[in-house]
Enzyme design. Structure first.
Site, PDB file in Angstrom:
ATOM      1  N   GLU A   1      86.498  55.488  33.985  1.00  0.00           N
ATOM      2  CA  GLU A   1      87.981  55.619  35.175  1.00  0.00           C
ATOM      3  C   GLU A   1      89.389  55.306  35.013  1.00  0.00           C
ATOM      4  O   GLU A   1      90.170  54.907  35.158  1.00  0.00           O
ATOM      5  CB  GLU A   1      87.387  55.570  36.967  1.00  0.00           C
ATOM      6  CG  GLU A   1      86.167  57.119  36.917  1.00  0.00           C
ATOM      7  CD  GLU A   1      86.750  57.847  36.938  1.00  0.00           C
ATOM      8  OE1 GLU A   1      87.585  58.498  36.148  1.00  0.00           O
ATOM      9  OE2 GLU A   1      86.450  58.775  37.635  1.00  0.00           O
TER      10      GLU A   1
ATOM     11  N   HIS B   1      79.347  51.603  36.173  1.00  0.00           N
ATOM     12  CA  HIS B   1      77.645  52.622  35.612  1.00  0.00           C
ATOM     13  C   HIS B   1      76.298  53.122  36.011  1.00  0.00           C
ATOM     14  O   HIS B   1      76.432  52.178  35.330  1.00  0.00           O
ATOM     15  CB  HIS B   1      78.867  53.365  34.478  1.00  0.00           C
ATOM     16  CG  HIS B   1      78.721  55.198  33.994  1.00  0.00           C
ATOM     17  ND1 HIS B   1      77.369  55.850  34.151  1.00  0.00           N
ATOM     18  CD2 HIS B   1      79.862  56.025  34.576  1.00  0.00           C
ATOM     19  CE1 HIS B   1      77.933  56.214  34.129  1.00  0.00           C
ATOM     20  NE2 HIS B   1      78.544  57.310  34.078  1.00  0.00           N
TER      21      HIS B   1
HETATM   22  N1  ACO Z   1      82.204  45.396  40.888  1.00  0.00           N
HETATM   23  C1  ACO Z   1      82.535  44.278  41.288  1.00  0.00           C
HETATM   24  N2  ACO Z   1      81.017  44.606  41.075  1.00  0.00           N
HETATM   25  C2  ACO Z   1      80.057  46.117  40.589  1.00  0.00           C
HETATM   26  C3  ACO Z   1      80.760  46.459  40.428  1.00  0.00           C
HETATM   27  C4  ACO Z   1      82.311  46.917  40.282  1.00  0.00           C
HETATM   28  N3  ACO Z   1      82.857  47.586  39.954  1.00  0.00           N
HETATM   29  N4  ACO Z   1      80.466  47.541  39.896  1.00  0.00           N
HETATM   30  C5  ACO Z   1      78.251  47.140  40.480  1.00  0.00           C
HETATM   31  N5  ACO Z   1      78.434  46.244  41.014  1.00  0.00           N
HETATM   32  C6  ACO Z   1      77.197  45.112  41.204  1.00  0.00           C
HETATM   33  C7  ACO Z   1      76.684  45.593  42.458  1.00  0.00           C
HETATM   34  O1  ACO Z   1      77.319  45.130  43.982  1.00  0.00           O
HETATM   35  C8  ACO Z   1      76.026  45.607  42.968  1.00  0.00           C
HETATM   36  O2  ACO Z   1      75.555  44.194  42.733  1.00  0.00           O
HETATM   37  P1  ACO Z   1      74.256  43.316  43.678  1.00  0.00           P
HETATM   38  O3  ACO Z   1      72.835  42.985  42.425  1.00  0.00           O
HETATM   39  O4  ACO Z   1      74.917  41.831  43.489  1.00  0.00           O
HETATM   40  O5  ACO Z   1      74.167  43.883  44.936  1.00  0.00           O
HETATM   41  C9  ACO Z   1      75.353  45.887  40.683  1.00  0.00           C
HETATM   42  O6  ACO Z   1      76.978  45.979  40.570  1.00  0.00           O
HETATM   43  C10 ACO Z   1      74.519  47.422  40.535  1.00  0.00           C
HETATM   44  O7  ACO Z   1      75.442  48.153  41.185  1.00  0.00           O
HETATM   45  P2  ACO Z   1      75.325  49.328  41.877  1.00  0.00           P
HETATM   46  O8  ACO Z   1      76.087  49.263  42.602  1.00  0.00           O
HETATM   47  O9  ACO Z   1      73.957  49.025  42.276  1.00  0.00           O
HETATM   48  O10 ACO Z   1      74.856  50.563  40.452  1.00  0.00           O
HETATM   49  P3  ACO Z   1      74.791  52.344  40.162  1.00  0.00           P
HETATM   50  O11 ACO Z   1      74.764  52.154  39.433  1.00  0.00           O
HETATM   51  O12 ACO Z   1      74.187  51.793  41.774  1.00  0.00           O
HETATM   52  O13 ACO Z   1      77.070  51.931  41.003  1.00  0.00           O
HETATM   53  C11 ACO Z   1      78.669  52.622  40.465  1.00  0.00           C
HETATM   54  C12 ACO Z   1      77.795  52.765  39.661  1.00  0.00           C
HETATM   55  C13 ACO Z   1      79.102  53.706  41.874  1.00  0.00           C
HETATM   56  C14 ACO Z   1      80.093  53.355  39.131  1.00  0.00           C
HETATM   57  C15 ACO Z   1      79.534  51.445  41.115  1.00  0.00           C
HETATM   58  O14 ACO Z   1      79.737  50.301  39.285  1.00  0.00           O
HETATM   59  C16 ACO Z   1      81.336  51.462  41.363  1.00  0.00           C
HETATM   60  O15 ACO Z   1      81.204  51.671  42.426  1.00  0.00           O
HETATM   61  N6  ACO Z   1      82.016  50.877  40.705  1.00  0.00           N
HETATM   62  C17 ACO Z   1      83.287  51.123  41.424  1.00  0.00           C
HETATM   63  C18 ACO Z   1      83.853  52.309  41.018  1.00  0.00           C
HETATM   64  C19 ACO Z   1      84.090  53.104  40.110  1.00  0.00           C
HETATM   65  O16 ACO Z   1      84.708  52.373  38.876  1.00  0.00           O
HETATM   66  N7  ACO Z   1      83.391  54.375  40.223  1.00  0.00           N
HETATM   67  C20 ACO Z   1      83.343  55.267  38.809  1.00  0.00           C
HETATM   68  C21 ACO Z   1      81.951  55.478  37.806  1.00  0.00           C
HETATM   69  S1  ACO Z   1      82.545  56.693  36.728  1.00  0.00           S
HETATM   70  C22 ACO Z   1      82.631  58.162  37.404  1.00  0.00           C
HETATM   71  O17 ACO Z   1      81.851  58.807  38.301  1.00  0.00           O
HETATM   72  C23 ACO Z   1      83.094  59.651  36.673  1.00  0.00           C
END
Ligand code: ACO
Length: 379
Positions: free
Chosen positions: A303, A245
Site C-alpha cells: 500500500e 503484513h
Molecule cells: N505500525 C506499527 N505497529 C504495527 C504495524 C504498523 N503498521 N503493523 C503491526 N504492528 C504491530 C502491532 O501493533 C502488534 O504489536 P504488538 O505485538 O505489540 O501487539 C504487532 O506489530 C503485530 O501486528 P498485528 O496487528 O497483530 O499483525 P496482523 O498480522 O494481525 O496485521 C496488518 C497485519 C493488519 C497489515 C497490520 O500490520 C497493520 O495494521 N498495518 C497497517 C495497515 C496497512 O498498511 N494495511 C495494508 C495491508 S496490505 C493489504 O491489505 C493489501
C-alpha cells in the site's frame, strides 16, 4: 484451539497465487510478479487467472473485445450513483451499492470486470459535478479507465503505470476480501461474492491503507522531520500505514514492483521530490518499527507504493481503494471459479465461552444491568 484471525489455517488449495512471506515472493499462476506485472496487459492477467494459461493472440483479442462490449452500466445504476453523490457517500460505499445493481445487466464474469471501472470513474466524476463519460470500446481495459476519469486520450506511459499496478494487486492468496468472496461463493452467486468482497476490502487494515499512507508522507512534508513525526505516532500507539503484513515477514515484493513503476513515472514527469521524500520516510519507518516493535518483522507493504504510484498518475486519495477493487475483482472471480469447481460450504466452528444453564426470566422481571444491555456489545 482458537486461531485468532485464522492465523496459519490453510482453508483452500489454489492454482492462482502463491505468497511466500518468508522469502518475499509472489507467484501468479506460475509467473513471478516481477515478470508479469510490467509486461502483461490486464486482459492477459485476468485470462491467465481464469483459464490457467496466458491467452493466444486470438483468445486475447476476443476476450478484450468481449470486455469492451460489456462496459456500459444501466440507467438505474447511474441514477443510484447520482443519489450517492448528492449524499456525499464514500466512493467505496457507492461502489458496493452500485455493484449490487450489476445483476440488472448480465451478471457474467467479464461483465462484472468490465463494468467496475465504469462505476468507479462515473462516480468520481459525479462527485465533482461532472457527467459520467461513455466507455470507449476502441480502448483496452486500463486505457479506457483512464479515459473514463478525465476524458483525455490516454498517454501510453500512464496506461503502462496503471496496468503495472492492476497486474500487481490482482490476486494475493486468501486475503480477507478474497476469503469473503470464497465464503459467499460457497453458498451464493458471483455478484453477491463481489459485493461482499468490496465490503471486506474497504477497511483501513486491508485496501484502505494507501490513502492514510500518503497522508502520512504529506504530513511529514520534509525528510528532516520524518524521524520525529514517526516517533510521535509510534509512541502514541498508532500504526504506520503501509507497513506490516500478516504473511510477509520480509519486504512485500509488490512494493518493489510498484516502487520501480513510481520511479519511472516521477522521472518522466521531471519531479522526484515526492518520490525521494517517500523513500526517506520509508527508511526511517523501517528503522523505528524495529526499535518500537522489535522482532515483529514489520516491513513495507504494497500500500505504501500504491499510494505513491496512484498519486503520480494524478489519482486523488478517494480513488485509491476503488482502483484496487478494479483490479482485485478479477482475482475474486478467479477464486469463485476455483471454489465452485470443488465446492464445499465454508463453515468453520466457534468455541462457545458464554454462560450456560441460565433460566428464562420474563421481561417485566428482568433487572437492568443484565448482560444483554444496549452498550454491552453482547448482541
Ligand atoms: N505500525 C506499527 N505497529 C504495527 C504495524 C504498523 N503498521 N503493523 C503491526 N504492528 C504491530 C502491532 O501493533 C502488534 O504489536 P504488538 O505485538 O505489540 O501487539 C504487532 O506489530 C503485530 O501486528 P498485528 O496487528 O497483530 O499483525 P496482523 O498480522 O494481525 O496485521 C496488518 C497485519 C493488519 C497489515 C497490520 O500490520 C497493520 O495494521 N498495518 C497497517 C495497515 C496497512 O498498511 N494495511 C495494508 C495491508 S496490505 C493489504 O491489505 C493489501
Amino acid at each position: 484451539m482458537v486461531s485468532s484471525g485464522l492465523d496459519g489455517i490453510v482453508a483452500a488449495t489454489t492454482r492462482l497465487s502463491r505468497v511466500d512471506g518468508d522469502r518475499g515472493e509472489l507467484v501468479i499462476a506460475g509467473y513471478a510478479i516481477e515478470q508479469l506485472a510490467e509486461y502483461a496487459t490486464f486482459e492477459e492477467t485476468t485470462w491467465l487467472l481464469w483459464h490457467g494459461d496466458l491467452p493466444s493472440v486470438a483468445q486475447l483479442d476476443t476476450f478484450a473485445a468481449q470486455l469492451a462490449a460489456e462496459r456500459d452500466i444501466s440507467a438505474a445504476t447511474i441514477r443510484l450513483l447520482r443519489d450517492c453523490a448528492d449524499r456525499q457517500i464514500e466512493p467505496m460505499d457507492a461502489l458496493r451499492i452500485a455493484a449490487g445493481t450489476l445483476s440488472l445487466m448480465s451478471d457474467d464474469a467479464p461483465g462484472i470486470v468490465a463494468r467496475l471501472p465504469t462505476i468507479v470513474a462515473g462516480y468520481w466524476r459525479l462527485q465533482r459535478g461532472l457527467e459520467p463519460l461513455a466507455p470507449r470500446p476502441d480502448l483496452r481495459h486500463a486505457a479506457n479507465f483512464l479515459y473514463l476519469l478525465d476524458g483525455e486520450p490516454p498517454n501510453p506511459e500512464r496506461v503502462k503505470a496503471l496496468e503495472t499496478y492492476l497486474n500487481t494487486v490482482v490476486d494475493h492468496g486468501l486475503n480477507a476480501s478474497t476469503f469473503t468472496a470464497r465464503v459467499i461463493t460457497s453458498t451464493g452467486d458471483l455478484v453477491s461474492a463481489v459485493v461482499g468482497a468490496l465490503g471486506a476490502l474497504k477497511g483501513p487494515l486491508h485496501g484502505g491503507a494507501p490513502g492514510p499512507a500518503l497522508d502520512m508522507v504529506f504530513e511529514i512534508a520534509d525528510a528532516s522531520r520524518a524521524e520525529a513525526a514517526l516517533r510521535r505516532k509510534l509512541a502514541a500507539g498508532e500504526k504506520l500505514m503501509g507497513f506490516g503484513h500478516r504473511v510477509y515477514k520480509v519486504r512485500d515484493p509488490r512494493a518493489d514492483v510498484l516502487a520501480r513503476a513510481a520511479q519511472r513515472l516521477f522521472t518522466r514527469a521531471g519531479d522526484m521530490s515526492l518520490y525521494a521524500l517517500a523513500r526517506a520516510v520509508e527508511t526511517q519507518a523501517l528503522r523505528l518499527l524495529e526499535e518500537y516493535k522489535p522482532g515483529r518483522k514489520l516491513q513495507t507493504n504494497v500500500e505504501f507504493y500504491t499510494a505513491l504510484l496512484l498519486h503520480g498518475l494524478g489519482f486523488d486519495v478517494p480513488l485509491f481503494t476503488p482502483t484496487f477493487a478494479v483490479s482485485r475483482v478479477s482475482g475474486w472471480i478467479a477464486h469463485a471459479f476455483e471454489q465452485r469447481q470443488a465446492n464445499r460450504i465454508i463453515r468453520p466452528e466457534s468455541e462457545y465461552i458464554g454462560p450456560i444453564d441460565r433460566t428464562w426470566v420474563p421481561a417485566v422481571n428482568r433487572s437492568s444491568g443484565d448482560w444483554l444491555t444496549a452498550d454491552s456489545g453482547a448482541r
